[in-house]
Write an enzyme that holds these catalytic residues in place. Structure first.
Site, mmCIF file in Angstrom:
data_model
loop_
_atom_site.group_PDB
_atom_site.id
_atom_site.type_symbol
_atom_site.label_atom_id
_atom_site.label_comp_id
_atom_site.label_asym_id
_atom_site.label_seq_id
_atom_site.Cartn_x
_atom_site.Cartn_y
_atom_site.Cartn_z
ATOM 1 N N SER A 48 81.435 61.144 -2.746
ATOM 2 C CA SER A 48 81.451 59.775 -1.029
ATOM 3 C C SER A 48 80.853 58.140 -1.502
ATOM 4 O O SER A 48 80.619 58.142 -0.557
ATOM 5 C CB SER A 48 79.744 60.940 -1.031
ATOM 6 O OG SER A 48 79.080 60.930 -1.956
ATOM 7 N N ASP A 342 70.916 55.298 2.121
ATOM 8 C CA ASP A 342 70.002 56.885 2.150
ATOM 9 C C ASP A 342 69.193 57.825 1.264
ATOM 10 O O ASP A 342 69.428 57.131 0.380
ATOM 11 C CB ASP A 342 71.548 57.968 3.350
ATOM 12 C CG ASP A 342 72.504 58.382 2.311
ATOM 13 O OD1 ASP A 342 72.398 58.396 1.475
ATOM 14 O OD2 ASP A 342 73.674 58.843 2.574
ATOM 15 N N HIS A 345 72.569 57.489 -1.265
ATOM 16 C CA HIS A 345 73.641 56.489 -1.479
ATOM 17 C C HIS A 345 73.042 55.144 -1.559
ATOM 18 O O HIS A 345 72.211 54.608 -0.896
ATOM 19 C CB HIS A 345 75.034 56.462 -0.091
ATOM 20 C CG HIS A 345 75.121 58.155 -0.079
ATOM 21 N ND1 HIS A 345 75.437 59.235 1.047
ATOM 22 C CD2 HIS A 345 76.590 58.968 -1.284
ATOM 23 C CE1 HIS A 345 75.805 59.766 -0.023
ATOM 24 N NE2 HIS A 345 76.690 59.865 -0.861
#
Ligand code: NAG
Ligand code: NAG
Length: 384
Positions: A48, A342, A345
């Protein structure tokens, strides 16, 4: 009279335009600015941290195709797991590409030649990693997708494999794997048995054995300029801070977790050395030390304009780290002041700093043994 006036205006406009064009041409002389990208192509594998939309059509909780993800990205919501650009977006720009590398899920035909991003949120070196969140494209699956790309490229090169090999040897390959093999596997004892089957040392060795095979496969499929990344300081992400400092007043990193992932990183450096010292002839591997460069960024946060290093800009609960950023949740006001977007990340500003270090830092602590700019310009020995 009317028409006569407008035609002389038109002549004047054309004359001014020509004048403008000629001064423009003149002003472009002088120091030689490199034209176009440093390399013809850029391929990306990962999780991600660099996924740019491949998970959008996949049944998984690891998805970011909703606001406020992408709030600072030119095209808005894309599936990137941050507010703006990822590290590979910034690297693509630093390499001189006019466009970002497109996601594999939406790329067909000749566009494949410029580069594709195969990354998938929640994925890891091990196939089962991330199953707790749903489907994903593991590193093995990403390699299969790349193999299919290479088959399509063979046809574009009229099956002249020498020419295709020569082309691919100029491309940059970025591989960022491993974080989820810890976060969404080893450190989830309720869901996975790895932490009872292996101690930290044998688990790192197991991951590196698989990774070594995967990177060798990438090499066999034509890759020669390969960047691998360290697993970051995942003991310091808001998600772990929230779990570790559960009295609600802490931002102490979980150094136990950091020590465990460091075993993987140390082994990865050795693997890079082995590949570079003849293990995979005619190739060059670069280790982007995101662990150390992120640590430096947090240590010297004020120098970079950061004010918050222990909370996500968007999220829920302690450290904004217990639940990730929810659809339409209002993020923090000044995103440039946050290292983390977040619970998991980095923010765009952090990604820019990390990418710049990997691209042009002269410090071998940031990027080893050469930086990405040097990797792009390197003359490789083609006679293997
Ligand atoms: C493949 O391309 C190279 C370089 O362009 C050329 O020299 C060679 O003859 C080609 N090989 C075949 C089988 O067409
Ligand atoms: C903060 O941590 C200390 C111990 O480290 C504890 O005594 C105190 O109650 C905690 N404060 C809060 C608000 O939880």
């Amino acid at each position: 009279m009317e028409s006569g006036n407008s035609s002389s205006v038109a002549v004047l406009v054309v004359a001014l335009a020509l004048l403008f064009l000629s001064t423009k041409v003149c002003s472009q002389r002088g120091p030689q600015v490199p034209q176009g990208p440093l390399v013809p192509c850029f391929y990306v594998f990962g999780d991600s941290l660099v996924d740019n939309g491949n998970n959008n059509g996949i049944l998984t909780l690891a998805r970011a195709n909703y606001m406020p993800y992408g709030i600072d990205f030119p095209q808005g919501v894309t599936g990137r797991f941050t507010n703006g650009r990822t590290i590979v977006d910034v690297l693509a720009q630093l390499l001189g590409f006019p466009l970002f590398v497109p996601p594999y899920s939406r790329t067909r035909g000749r566009a494949l030649l410029r580069g594709v991003n195969y990354a998938s949120g929640a994925s890891g070196i091990r196939d089962e990693t991330g199953n707790n969140l749903g489907d994903h494209l593991s590193m093995n699956q990403q390699l299969e997708n790349y193999a299919s790309t290479v088959q399509q490229m063979r046809r574009m090169f009229r099956r002249n494999d020498t020419e295709l090999e020569n082309y691919l040897s100029k491309c940059i390959f970025y591989v960022g794997m491993g974080s989820n093999d810890y976060l969404n596997n080893y450190f989830m004892p309720d869901m996975y048995s790895t932490s009872s089957d292996y101690n930290p040392k044998t688990y790192a060795a197991l991951l590196l054995q698989d990774y070594s095979r995967q990177l060798t496969e990438l090499y066999q499929l034509g890759a020669r300029r390969i960047i691998v990344t360290a697993v970051g300081q995942i003991g310091c992400i808001p998600y772990q801070l929230a779990r570790y400092n559960n009295n609600g007043n802490g931002s102490r990193c979980n150094e136990g977790i950091n020590r465990i992932v460091s075993l993987f990183n140390t082994g990865l450096v050795k693997l890079v050395d082995r590949f570079n010292k003849g293990g995979l002839p005619g190739s060059k591997f670069v280790y982007a030390n995101l662990y150390e460069s992120a640590k430096e960024l947090v240590t010297n946060a004020p120098n970079y304009g950061f004010e918050v290093v222990d909370k996500g800009c968007c999220g829920v609960g302690r450290n904004n780290g217990q639940i990730t950023c929810l659809p339409l949740q209002p993020p923090c006001d000044d995103r440039r002041k946050y290292v983390f977007w977040d619970a998991f990340h980095p923010s765009e500003v952090a990604n820019i700093i990390l990418a710049k270090k990997a691209f042009s830092s002269k410090s071998r602590t940031d990027v080893y043994p050469i930086n990405i700019q040097q990797l792009a310009l390197l003359e490789l020995n083609q006679n293997k």
